[in-house]
Design a protein around this motif. Structure first.
Motif, PDB file in Angstrom:
ATOM      1  N   ILE A   1     -28.343 -51.757   3.759  1.00 26.86           N
ATOM      2  CA  ILE A   1     -29.588 -52.525   3.761  1.00 26.86           C
ATOM      3  C   ILE A   1     -29.818 -53.243   5.092  1.00 26.86           C
ATOM      4  CG2 ILE A   1     -28.397 -54.502   2.644  1.00 26.86           C
ATOM      5  CD1 ILE A   1     -32.074 -53.531   2.219  1.00 26.86           C
ATOM      6  N   ASP A   2     -28.770 -53.391   5.910  1.00 30.54           N
ATOM      7  CA  ASP A   2     -28.887 -54.394   6.972  1.00 30.54           C
ATOM      8  C   ASP A   2     -29.095 -53.870   8.387  1.00 30.54           C
ATOM      9  OD1 ASP A   2     -26.360 -53.387   7.331  1.00 30.54           O
ATOM     10  OD2 ASP A   2     -25.342 -55.143   6.503  1.00 30.54           O
ATOM     11  N   LYS A   4     -25.093 -58.892  10.295  1.00 33.67           N
ATOM     12  CA  LYS A   4     -23.872 -59.153   9.515  1.00 33.67           C
ATOM     13  C   LYS A   4     -23.604 -60.649   9.353  1.00 33.67           C
ATOM     14  CE  LYS A   4     -22.669 -54.875   8.761  1.00 33.67           C
ATOM     15  NZ  LYS A   4     -22.825 -54.328   7.416  1.00 33.67           N
ATOM     16  N   GLY A  19     -24.255 -55.360  -2.043  1.00 33.52           N
ATOM     17  CA  GLY A  19     -23.240 -56.209  -1.397  1.00 33.52           C
ATOM     18  C   GLY A  19     -23.560 -57.694  -1.554  1.00 33.52           C
ATOM     19  N   GLN A  20     -22.546 -58.517  -1.292  1.00 38.88           N
ATOM     20  CA  GLN A  20     -22.722 -59.967  -1.462  1.00 38.88           C
ATOM     21  C   GLN A  20     -23.223 -60.635  -0.187  1.00 38.88           C
ATOM     22  OE1 GLN A  20     -18.514 -60.228  -2.930  1.00 38.88           O
ATOM     23  NE2 GLN A  20     -19.392 -61.896  -4.115  1.00 38.88           N
ATOM     24  N   SER A  59     -18.868 -57.279  -6.796  1.00 34.03           N
ATOM     25  CA  SER A  59     -19.278 -55.873  -6.818  1.00 34.03           C
ATOM     26  C   SER A  59     -18.173 -55.026  -6.185  1.00 34.03           C
ATOM     27  CB  SER A  59     -20.620 -55.679  -6.137  1.00 34.03           C
ATOM     28  OG  SER A  59     -20.790 -56.588  -5.095  1.00 34.03           O
ATOM     29  N   MET A 114     -29.738 -49.553  -4.947  1.00 35.37           N
ATOM     30  CA  MET A 114     -28.587 -50.031  -5.732  1.00 35.37           C
ATOM     31  C   MET A 114     -28.441 -51.545  -5.556  1.00 35.37           C
ATOM     32  SD  MET A 114     -24.648 -48.744  -5.976  1.00 35.37           S
ATOM     33  CE  MET A 114     -23.957 -49.421  -4.468  1.00 35.37           C
ATOM     34  N   LEU A 165     -28.192 -48.925  -0.266  1.00 39.55           N
ATOM     35  CA  LEU A 165     -27.031 -49.622  -0.841  1.00 39.55           C
ATOM     36  C   LEU A 165     -27.234 -51.111  -0.626  1.00 39.55           C
ATOM     37  CD1 LEU A 165     -24.530 -47.206   0.911  1.00 39.55           C
ATOM     38  CD2 LEU A 165     -25.271 -47.078  -1.478  1.00 39.55           C
ATOM     39  N   LYS A 171     -12.473 -62.008   1.465  1.00 41.81           N
ATOM     40  CA  LYS A 171     -13.832 -62.585   1.563  1.00 41.81           C
ATOM     41  C   LYS A 171     -13.877 -64.007   1.048  1.00 41.81           C
ATOM     42  CE  LYS A 171     -16.246 -58.435   1.944  1.00 41.81           C
ATOM     43  NZ  LYS A 171     -17.523 -57.869   2.156  1.00 41.81           N
ATOM     44  N   GLN A 230     -24.734 -51.477  -9.696  1.00 43.91           N
ATOM     45  CA  GLN A 230     -23.350 -51.021  -9.580  1.00 43.91           C
ATOM     46  C   GLN A 230     -22.432 -51.873 -10.463  1.00 43.91           C
ATOM     47  OE1 GLN A 230     -22.867 -52.712  -5.176  1.00 43.91           O
ATOM     48  NE2 GLN A 230     -20.890 -52.221  -6.095  1.00 43.91           N
ATOM     49  N   THR A 246     -21.541 -61.893   2.229  1.00 45.61           N
ATOM     50  CA  THR A 246     -20.837 -63.185   2.364  1.00 45.61           C
ATOM     51  C   THR A 246     -20.827 -63.694   3.796  1.00 45.61           C
ATOM     52  OG1 THR A 246     -18.808 -61.898   2.349  1.00 45.61           O
ATOM     53  CG2 THR A 246     -19.310 -63.083   0.346  1.00 45.61           C
ATOM     54  N   ARG A 247     -20.713 -62.764   4.771  1.00 48.23           N
ATOM     55  CA  ARG A 247     -20.641 -63.234   6.163  1.00 48.23           C
ATOM     56  C   ARG A 247     -21.953 -63.879   6.601  1.00 48.23           C
ATOM     57  NH1 ARG A 247     -18.799 -57.744   8.707  1.00 48.23           N
ATOM     58  NH2 ARG A 247     -19.669 -57.027   6.738  1.00 48.23           N
ATOM     59  N   LEU A 248     -23.068 -63.330   6.143  1.00 48.75           N
ATOM     60  CA  LEU A 248     -24.366 -63.898   6.520  1.00 48.75           C
ATOM     61  C   LEU A 248     -24.577 -65.233   5.803  1.00 48.75           C
ATOM     62  CD1 LEU A 248     -26.845 -63.184   8.262  1.00 48.75           C
ATOM     63  CD2 LEU A 248     -27.923 -62.271   6.202  1.00 48.75           C
ATOM     64  N   LYS A 285     -11.147 -58.927  -2.645  1.00 48.96           N
ATOM     65  CA  LYS A 285     -11.922 -58.114  -3.575  1.00 48.96           C
ATOM     66  C   LYS A 285     -11.566 -56.657  -3.346  1.00 48.96           C
ATOM     67  CE  LYS A 285     -16.354 -57.237  -2.991  1.00 48.96           C
ATOM     68  NZ  LYS A 285     -17.748 -57.110  -2.532  1.00 48.96           N
TER      69      LYS A 285
HETATM   70  P1  UTP Z   1     -20.884 -54.703   4.026  1.00 45.56           P
HETATM   71  O1  UTP Z   1     -19.527 -54.119   4.034  1.00 45.56           O
HETATM   72  O2  UTP Z   1     -21.450 -55.082   5.340  1.00 45.56           O
HETATM   73  O3  UTP Z   1     -20.893 -55.905   3.017  1.00 45.56           O
HETATM   74  O4  UTP Z   1     -21.817 -53.679   3.285  1.00 45.56           O
HETATM   75  P2  UTP Z   1     -22.000 -56.979   2.717  1.00 45.56           P
HETATM   76  O5  UTP Z   1     -21.892 -57.290   1.278  1.00 45.56           O
HETATM   77  O6  UTP Z   1     -23.375 -56.595   3.174  1.00 45.56           O
HETATM   78  O7  UTP Z   1     -21.563 -58.215   3.588  1.00 45.56           O
HETATM   79  P3  UTP Z   1     -20.181 -59.045   3.609  1.00 45.56           P
HETATM   80  O8  UTP Z   1     -19.107 -58.075   4.036  1.00 45.56           O
HETATM   81  O9  UTP Z   1     -19.948 -59.582   2.232  1.00 45.56           O
HETATM   82  O10 UTP Z   1     -20.457 -60.083   4.610  1.00 45.56           O
HETATM   83  C1  UTP Z   1     -22.408 -52.558   3.885  1.00 45.56           C
HETATM   84  C2  UTP Z   1     -23.521 -52.083   2.968  1.00 45.56           C
HETATM   85  O11 UTP Z   1     -22.980 -51.723   1.703  1.00 45.56           O
HETATM   86  C3  UTP Z   1     -23.623 -52.444   0.666  1.00 45.56           C
HETATM   87  C4  UTP Z   1     -24.181 -53.700   1.323  1.00 45.56           C
HETATM   88  O12 UTP Z   1     -25.259 -54.214   0.564  1.00 45.56           O
HETATM   89  C5  UTP Z   1     -24.582 -53.164   2.689  1.00 45.56           C
HETATM   90  O13 UTP Z   1     -25.836 -52.537   2.642  1.00 45.56           O
HETATM   91  N1  UTP Z   1     -22.673 -52.765  -0.396  1.00 45.56           N
HETATM   92  C6  UTP Z   1     -21.506 -53.385  -0.100  1.00 45.56           C
HETATM   93  C7  UTP Z   1     -23.001 -52.452  -1.686  1.00 45.56           C
HETATM   94  O14 UTP Z   1     -24.086 -51.899  -1.967  1.00 45.56           O
HETATM   95  N2  UTP Z   1     -22.116 -52.783  -2.663  1.00 45.56           N
HETATM   96  C8  UTP Z   1     -20.938 -53.393  -2.422  1.00 45.56           C
HETATM   97  O15 UTP Z   1     -20.182 -53.656  -3.370  1.00 45.56           O
HETATM   98  C9  UTP Z   1     -20.617 -53.704  -1.094  1.00 45.56           C
END
Ligand code: UTP
Length: 326
Positions: free
Chosen positions: A142-143, A295, A7-8, A110, A55, A4, A244, A86, A10-12, A265
């Motif tokens: 992914i993280d 994160k 995600g954006q 997203s 994704m 997955l 966010k 997505q 944003t925190r990083l 969001k």
């Molecule tokens: P997080 O909730 O930690 O979000 O996602 P994030 O986007 O990585 O970081 P912040 O919250 O904006 O700082 C947990 C996992 O879900 C994926 C992210 O890529 C991460 O692997 N994810 C999150 C998606 O694939 N799609 C999304 O819409 C949101």
């Protein structure tokens, strides 16, 4: 294996897809490469090639694909890597107004990692997997640099115990921590906000198993049967609201970069999928062995800590491998 990565981050606040973020190792290693290393090792041990589904989202799809091209797919068989994107939803500000990306374009984000089931279906991959005889799918974020998602033990337990879904968990260290925990809600497996628990429930012990009842937390490492995934692609998961940081264009058409979260969001969470099934296999794992997410730069889940934990586990593993060779 489904990663997955839509995600954006944003925190990083890192410019570029989070999966391209590199750990300060020698040589440097991106989050994508770390997952790929695990898959390659499994492929070697199991004498197979695990298909890897990634994704992305509209915001990082092109950059992600270019990164893989540039890195020559980390020497993973290119034909076994499948990207899919997505969906997005508009975001709103604290007054409930839509936010602009550009003067005449509404800003979207997203719509959460729970979109993965329908995104897989839209891309035609569920059909393709069924034709190839794929029966189980591991899902993870992914993280987490210590991710051990494709785990034969979890798969075996799930099959033997007759479940369609499974998840790894960690034991919540302090019962008062505000993490979400696994619990049964209306008789269905769920992950719930622990503020709904009474003080007694937070420390409740099962009299038979002697395990604590409400201390299993989610590390985003899940398993679903292909039939469950197919069913979920047609189900509607609930939306959660997340606050966010998002850049936007103001009424004068000027780009604004906020320092604090400024927008809501709406996201589907993959873990809401569990409650569509009667039961789940949980497997509690050790934090020091399987959990080191990145994160942000300032909190406990920062790149420096993750790198130290990653190196420690790799070194330990090397010692075991060396011992086995002797
Ligand atoms: P997080 O909730 O930690 O979000 O996602 P994030 O986007 O990585 O970081 P912040 O919250 O904006 O700082 C947990 C996992 O879900 C994926 C992210 O890529 C991460 O692997 N994810 C999150 C998606 O694939 N799609 C999304 O819409 C949101």
């Amino acid at each position: 294996m489904v990663t997955l990565a839509g995600g954006q981050g944003t925190r990083l606040g890192y410019k570029g897809p989070k999966g391209t973020f590199e750990l300060d190792l020698y040589p440097k290693k991106s989050l994508f490469e770390i997952i790929c290393d695990n898959l390659k090792e499994l492929n070697q041990n199991l004498q197979t090639t695990i298909p890897w589904y990634i994704m992305t989202s509209i915001y990082n799809d092109t950059a992600t694909k270019l990164f893989f091209e540039r890195k020559n797919y980390f020497d993973y068989p290119k034909e076994a890597i499948f990207f899919f994107s997505q969906s997005e939803l508009p975001i709103i500000d604290i007054y409930g107004n839509l936010v602009l990306e550009e003067t005449f374009r509404i800003k979207e984000a997203s719509n959460g990692n729970g979109d993965v089931f329908s995104a897989l279906a839209r891309a035609g991959y569920i059909h393709q997997m069924k034709q190839q005889g794929i029966q189980w799918l591991f899902f993870a974020g992914i993280d987490n640099v210590l991710l051990n998602c494709v785990d034969p033990l979890l798969l075996g337990l799930t099959i033997v115990n007759g479940h369609l879904t499974a998840s790894k968990t960690l034991r919540k260290e302090n019962p008062q921590d505000k993490d979400w925990i696994f619990a049964s809600k209306s008789g269905k497996p769920s992950i719930i906000d622990c503020t709904y628990l009474t003080e007694d429930m937070k420390i409740e012990i099962d009299p038979i198993t002697k395990h604590d009842c409400f201390r299993d937390i989610n590390l985003l490492s899940h398993l679903f049967s292909i039939n469950a995934v197919e069913e979920l692609a047609n189900d509607v998961l609930p939306y959660h609201r997340a606050f966010k940081k998002n850049t936007f264009v103001n009424e004068e058409g000027m780009k604004q970069v906020p320092e604090q979260p400024n927008t809501f969001k709406f996201e589907n969470f993959i873990f809401d999928a569990f409650s569509f099934f009667p039961s789940i296999q949980l497997l509690r794992v050790k934090k020091e062995e399987e959990f080191a997410p990145i994160k942000d730069f300032n909190g406990p889940h920062n790149p420096e800590v993750a790198t130290i934990l990653y190196e420690k586990v790799k070194l330990h593993k090397k010692h075991i491998d060396d011992d086995e060779k002797d």
